[in-house]
Design a protein around this motif. Sequence first.
Motif, PDB file in Angstrom:
ATOM      1  N   UNK A 162       0.946  -1.298  -0.028  1.00  0.00           N
ATOM      2  CA  UNK A 162      -0.286   0.072  -0.089  1.00  0.00           C
ATOM      3  C   UNK A 162       0.740   1.197   0.065  1.00  0.00           C
ATOM      4  N   UNK A 163       0.128   2.314  -0.463  1.00  0.00           N
ATOM      5  CA  UNK A 163       0.690   3.555  -0.545  1.00  0.00           C
ATOM      6  C   UNK A 163       0.405   4.302   0.891  1.00  0.00           C
ATOM      7  N   UNK A 164       1.061   4.755   1.535  1.00  0.00           N
ATOM      8  CA  UNK A 164       0.952   5.564   2.867  1.00  0.00           C
ATOM      9  C   UNK A 164       0.656   7.200   2.601  1.00  0.00           C
ATOM     10  N   UNK A 165      -0.203   7.479   3.154  1.00  0.00           N
ATOM     11  CA  UNK A 165      -0.433   9.121   3.331  1.00  0.00           C
ATOM     12  C   UNK A 165      -0.511   9.408   4.755  1.00  0.00           C
ATOM     13  N   UNK A 166       0.128  10.054   5.313  1.00  0.00           N
ATOM     14  CA  UNK A 166       0.186  10.604   6.583  1.00  0.00           C
ATOM     15  C   UNK A 166      -0.247  12.048   6.920  1.00  0.00           C
ATOM     16  N   UNK A 167      -1.190  12.076   7.938  1.00  0.00           N
ATOM     17  CA  UNK A 167      -1.490  13.426   8.280  1.00  0.00           C
ATOM     18  C   UNK A 167      -1.861  13.332  10.063  1.00  0.00           C
ATOM     19  N   UNK A 168      -1.356  14.328  10.629  1.00  0.00           N
ATOM     20  CA  UNK A 168      -1.606  14.409  12.137  1.00  0.00           C
ATOM     21  C   UNK A 168      -2.932  14.413  12.644  1.00  0.00           C
ATOM     22  N   UNK A 169      -3.858  14.981  11.777  1.00  0.00           N
ATOM     23  CA  UNK A 169      -5.205  14.696  12.205  1.00  0.00           C
ATOM     24  C   UNK A 169      -6.055  14.558  10.703  1.00  0.00           C
ATOM     25  N   UNK A 170      -6.946  13.491  10.898  1.00  0.00           N
ATOM     26  CA  UNK A 170      -7.831  13.222   9.741  1.00  0.00           C
ATOM     27  C   UNK A 170      -9.252  13.545  10.222  1.00  0.00           C
ATOM     28  N   UNK A 171      -9.991  14.043   9.299  1.00  0.00           N
ATOM     29  CA  UNK A 171     -11.212  14.412   9.421  1.00  0.00           C
ATOM     30  C   UNK A 171     -12.125  13.466   8.437  1.00  0.00           C
ATOM     31  N   UNK A 172     -13.375  13.906   8.572  1.00  0.00           N
ATOM     32  CA  UNK A 172     -14.234  12.979   7.701  1.00  0.00           C
ATOM     33  C   UNK A 172     -13.994  13.576   6.199  1.00  0.00           C
ATOM     34  N   UNK A 173     -13.857  14.823   6.205  1.00  0.00           N
ATOM     35  CA  UNK A 173     -13.591  15.431   4.839  1.00  0.00           C
ATOM     36  C   UNK A 173     -12.151  15.013   4.211  1.00  0.00           C
ATOM     37  N   UNK A 174     -11.152  14.830   5.058  1.00  0.00           N
ATOM     38  CA  UNK A 174      -9.899  14.527   4.552  1.00  0.00           C
ATOM     39  C   UNK A 174      -9.746  13.162   4.114  1.00  0.00           C
ATOM     40  N   UNK A 175     -10.610  12.420   4.719  1.00  0.00           N
ATOM     41  CA  UNK A 175     -10.557  10.793   4.601  1.00  0.00           C
ATOM     42  C   UNK A 175     -11.320  10.887   3.172  1.00  0.00           C
ATOM     43  N   UNK A 176     -12.755  11.622   3.040  1.00  0.00           N
ATOM     44  CA  UNK A 176     -13.354  11.353   1.826  1.00  0.00           C
ATOM     45  C   UNK A 176     -12.489  11.786   0.393  1.00  0.00           C
ATOM     46  N   UNK A 177     -11.933  12.952   0.892  1.00  0.00           N
ATOM     47  CA  UNK A 177     -11.003  13.453  -0.099  1.00  0.00           C
ATOM     48  C   UNK A 177      -9.700  12.528  -0.626  1.00  0.00           C
ATOM     49  N   UNK A 178      -9.186  11.886   0.243  1.00  0.00           N
ATOM     50  CA  UNK A 178      -8.064  11.123  -0.115  1.00  0.00           C
ATOM     51  C   UNK A 178      -8.564   9.697  -0.780  1.00  0.00           C
TER      52      UNK A 178
END
Length: 81
Positions: free
Chosen positions: A57-73
């Motif tokens: 898998x490809x990793x995407x790291x963010x210190x804080x995930x929101x519903x919006x950022x999960x859907x965008x990703x």
Amino acid sequence: MKLSALVYAGSLSPRALMPLAGSASAYDRALAFASGLPGIERLVIAEGELPVPPGAGERIRKPLWTVDSILETLGQAGEGM
């Protein structure tokens, strides 16, 4: 049909990376399940502050995930497929 999957690991407890009953960890089991989906072409792991072990898998790291950022990703994971 082409398939992409997102494994959310943004708020993992260190226990999620520990072996369960002498076998694979909960995290490893989630990766194995997602990797084994019929037609999977892209696997994205959404990491948080706790780094996850290398693997598929490809990793995407963010210190804080929101519903919006999960859907965008998730939307970005399907682009170009």
